[in-house]
Design an enzyme around this catalytic site. Structure first.
Site, mmCIF file in Angstrom:
data_model
loop_
_atom_site.group_PDB
_atom_site.id
_atom_site.type_symbol
_atom_site.label_atom_id
_atom_site.label_comp_id
_atom_site.label_asym_id
_atom_site.label_seq_id
_atom_site.Cartn_x
_atom_site.Cartn_y
_atom_site.Cartn_z
ATOM 1 N N GLY A 182 0.700 -1.207 -0.177
ATOM 2 C CA GLY A 182 -0.039 0.010 0.026
ATOM 3 C C GLY A 182 0.761 1.047 0.046
ATOM 4 O O GLY A 182 1.560 1.371 0.813
ATOM 5 N N SER A 183 0.597 2.020 -1.012
ATOM 6 C CA SER A 183 1.387 3.354 -0.992
ATOM 7 C C SER A 183 1.063 4.383 -1.922
ATOM 8 O O SER A 183 -0.018 4.227 -2.486
ATOM 9 C CB SER A 183 2.798 2.735 -1.635
ATOM 10 O OG SER A 183 2.853 1.982 -2.782
#
Length: 215
Positions: A182-183
């Site tokens: 997640g980013s």
């Protein structure tokens, strides 16, 4: 920089998968349900680190998305770090369900690379590109255009991997790194470029055309 066909699972995920598989086998001696849960986690990690092949658009002047995800915003900003003036910023949020391999938005030579330590705010926060841990990669195209990409860590994504070194050459759509779990990925284009995506649009790394460089 070579980008020969890679395994369908990114090598950075193998240690996680191996550890979970080993734990799942050991857990079977304790309780089958525990082993099943760990095996399920191993399958999820394999899926998270998937690295599919992508058809890359070949038309001159196109800019492709550097990441899978959803466009958070498009803004005209000052970018003094590499572009050196006004630039168009496209920010892309990656959930844990997206492919996390980053791909070069343009073909060009890597002339700038920088790692910046920072916070680990949730990647959907508008300020993460300014305050979170991040890694920059600057490319100069054959036409002299300067394009900057930033891999931004998030609340869960606390490990940024960037493969190229200064002096390497990347093709459009070539893999250049990944961010775990997640980013956010951001790309700055010359101010007179044409941006072809809007906030909310779904994009695919190396495949979705997000802009066109000035002639």
């Amino acid at each position: 920089m070579s980008d020969m066909r890679r395994p369908i699972i990114a090598r950075e995920g193998w240690p996680f998968v191996g550890a979970l598989v080993a734990l799942a086998v050991l857990a079977l001696f304790v309780h089958w349900a525990l082993g099943a849960v760990l095996a399920g986690l191993a399958l999820f990690v394999m899926w998270f680190f998937r690295d599919p092949e992508r058809p890359i658009p070949r038309e001159d002047g196109l800019v492709v998305s550097p990441a899978d995800g959803r466009v958070m915003f498009v803004r005209e900003v000052e970018e003094p770090r590499f572009v050196g003036g006004r630039a168009l910023l496209v920010s892309i949020f990656l959930s844990v369900f997206d492919v996390h391999i980053n791909r070069s938005p343009v073909a060009g030579e890597v002339t700038y690379r920088e790692y910046v330590p920072g916070k680990f705010l949730a990647a959907w926060d508008d300020t993460v590109g300014e305050v979170n841990e991040r890694a920059y990669l600057g490319l100069v195209t054959d036409g002299g255009h300067r394009v900057l990409v930033s891999q931004v860590a998030g609340l869960l994504a606390r490990r940024i991997v960037t493969w190229p070194a200064v002096g390497d050459r990347l093709d459009r759509g070539q893999r250049f790194g990944l961010i775990r779990f997640g980013s956010c990925t951001q790309v700055w284009l010359p101010a007179d470029s044409e941006v072809l995506v809007r906030p909310g649009d779904r994009v695919v790394a190396g495949q979705t055309v997000i802009g066109r460089l000035p002639q």
